[in-house]
Design an enzyme around this catalytic site. Sequence first.
Site, short mmCIF file in Angstrom:
data_model
loop_
_atom_site.label_atom_id
_atom_site.label_comp_id
_atom_site.label_asym_id
_atom_site.label_seq_id
_atom_site.Cartn_x
_atom_site.Cartn_y
_atom_site.Cartn_z
N GLN A 44 43.72 33.76 35.84
CA GLN A 44 44.89 33.01 35.05
C GLN A 44 44.39 32.25 33.85
O GLN A 44 45.12 32.84 32.75
CB GLN A 44 45.47 31.86 35.99
N ARG A 275 32.79 23.14 38.07
CA ARG A 275 33.68 23.11 39.13
C ARG A 275 33.15 22.76 40.41
O ARG A 275 33.88 22.04 41.13
CB ARG A 275 33.99 24.66 39.27
C1 LIG Z 1 43.78 33.43 41.38
C2 LIG Z 1 42.56 33.55 40.64
C3 LIG Z 1 42.16 33.21 39.27
C4 LIG Z 1 41.24 33.48 38.59
N1 LIG Z 1 41.12 33.14 37.38
C5 LIG Z 1 40.07 33.41 36.44
C6 LIG Z 1 40.01 32.91 35.02
O1 LIG Z 1 40.81 32.26 34.60
N2 LIG Z 1 38.97 33.40 34.49
C7 LIG Z 1 37.76 34.15 34.83
O2 LIG Z 1 36.99 34.63 34.21
N3 LIG Z 1 38.07 34.56 36.31
C8 LIG Z 1 39.12 34.05 37.03
N4 LIG Z 1 39.23 34.72 38.24
C9 LIG Z 1 37.97 35.57 38.91
C10 LIG Z 1 38.33 36.86 38.55
O3 LIG Z 1 39.55 37.47 38.67
C11 LIG Z 1 37.19 37.70 39.14
O4 LIG Z 1 35.83 37.29 38.92
C12 LIG Z 1 37.15 39.18 38.50
O5 LIG Z 1 38.43 39.67 38.30
C13 LIG Z 1 36.51 40.01 39.50
O6 LIG Z 1 36.90 41.48 38.98
P1 LIG Z 1 36.07 42.57 39.63
O7 LIG Z 1 36.38 43.91 38.88
O8 LIG Z 1 34.88 42.49 39.92
O9 LIG Z 1 36.78 42.59 41.12
P2 LIG Z 1 38.36 42.82 41.70
O10 LIG Z 1 39.20 42.50 40.34
O11 LIG Z 1 38.70 42.20 42.77
O12 LIG Z 1 38.49 44.39 41.94
C14 LIG Z 1 37.85 44.82 43.16
C15 LIG Z 1 38.46 46.26 43.31
O13 LIG Z 1 37.83 47.05 44.38
C16 LIG Z 1 38.62 47.53 45.30
N5 LIG Z 1 38.03 47.83 46.62
C17 LIG Z 1 37.52 46.77 47.48
N6 LIG Z 1 37.06 47.23 48.45
C18 LIG Z 1 37.01 48.60 48.26
C19 LIG Z 1 36.90 49.58 49.12
N7 LIG Z 1 36.37 49.60 50.24
N8 LIG Z 1 37.11 50.82 49.01
C20 LIG Z 1 37.87 50.99 47.66
N9 LIG Z 1 38.16 50.22 46.76
C21 LIG Z 1 37.78 48.78 47.16
C22 LIG Z 1 39.80 46.67 45.29
O14 LIG Z 1 41.11 47.22 45.75
C23 LIG Z 1 40.03 46.43 43.91
O15 LIG Z 1 40.56 47.23 43.07
C24 LIG Z 1 40.05 34.18 39.06
C25 LIG Z 1 40.54 34.86 40.54
C26 LIG Z 1 41.45 34.50 40.91
C27 LIG Z 1 41.79 34.93 42.70
#
Ligand SMILES: Cc1cc2nc3c(=O)[nH]c(=O)nc-3n(C[C@H](O)[C@H](O)[C@H](O)COP(=O)(O)OP(=O)(O)OC[C@H]3O[C@@H](n4cnc5c(N)ncnc54)[C@H](O)[C@@H]3O)c2cc1C
Length: 300
Positions: A44, A275
């Site tokens: 967000q 935080r």
């Molecule tokens: C409500 C909320 C608000 C947030 N606000 C902020 C913010 O304002 N600023 C900020 O910097 N961060 C924020 N964050 C944190 C941020 O969203 C995350 O740190 C970041 O999006 C993580 O990105 P990622 O690509 O590592 O993981 P994700 O975006 O979680 O992507 C993981 C992917 O892996 C896939 N996956 C998982 N397991 C498997 C499997 N076994 N096989 C195949 N695919 C799989 C999932 O389906 C997904 O597509 C927030 C998080 C939340 C929940």
Amino acid sequence: MHDILVLGSGIAGLTTALHAARKGMSVLVLTKGELSHSATRYAQGGVAAALAAPDSPDLHLADTLVAGAGLCDADAVRVLVDEGPARVRELAALGTRFDTETDDAGEHLLLAREGGHSLARVVHAGGDATGAEIERALVEAVEASDIEVREGAFAIELIAERGRAEGVLALLPGGEVGFLRAVDTVLATGGAGQCFAVTTNPTLSTGDGIALSLRAGVACADLEFVQFHPTALHHPSMPRPLLSEALRGEGAVLRDDDGEAFMTGVHPLADLAPRDVVSRAIHERMRDTGVDHVWLDATM
Ligand SMILES: Cc1cc2nc3c(=O)[nH]c(=O)nc-3n(C[C@H](O)[C@H](O)[C@H](O)COP(=O)(O)OP(=O)(O)OC[C@H]3O[C@@H](n4cnc5c(N)ncnc54)[C@H](O)[C@@H]3O)c2cc1C
């Protein structure tokens, strides 16, 4: 066989995929839901980066090391603060529409202030829809590229030969298990918030990449560092609706049941303390008063 197999389609996975494809590699993205399903689209408040004076990477570094309370990997923080501005501009160039304002000097990004930051350095999109907008832009870029995507494909086991990943076994949409091979495998499967009874993370955040790694004998580090959002709506729905830190950035104040603004005196940054400090203060106030919630006063 592909050059790169990317597990996950959040910001980490799709950015990796786009970078690899731009270098001419053949890329396969595997994701257990639809392409856009990720924690990323729930983000967000926005993205912190030192984009313009008076901010600087050194100031961002100093703030981060203070917030890290001596536990930061300083080299990793240096990469974050130095490369952050270029990554934000890259997302903008990809089509992410960050919020801007126009004044006499022209159009510039709107910056918000969040906990632990000594000045406003958080870019956002659609107000508090930053993650949804970033994910939209990344998904569109991937769909316009040569990257192959397999949705509904659930990675269940890392296959390693002589200490090197060869790919994964995945449960495919038809129910069969397939072996997907690649020269290199990238785990970008997100966090493990769903391990906790109360979380703001979506149901897909089940720590699959960590489990896959541990089962394959891959060393994992720093698993004890789990970040909790200090404020969410006091409501039984799960995931808990996040009350973005941007609210406190705009002046909202935490109060206990008697109306006392209890962050004053806890930390020089009061409600905008890091935080972990805010979370501990909320927990202690609830424990000391025997009440299962505090209030976020946004009537300022
Ligand atoms: C409500 C909320 C608000 C947030 N606000 C902020 C913010 O304002 N600023 C900020 O910097 N961060 C924020 N964050 C944190 C941020 O969203 C995350 O740190 C970041 O999006 C993580 O990105 P990622 O690509 O590592 O993981 P994700 O975006 O979680 O992507 C993981 C992917 O892996 C896939 N996956 C998982 N397991 C498997 C499997 N076994 N096989 C195949 N695919 C799989 C999932 O389906 C997904 O597509 C927030 C998080 C939340 C929940």
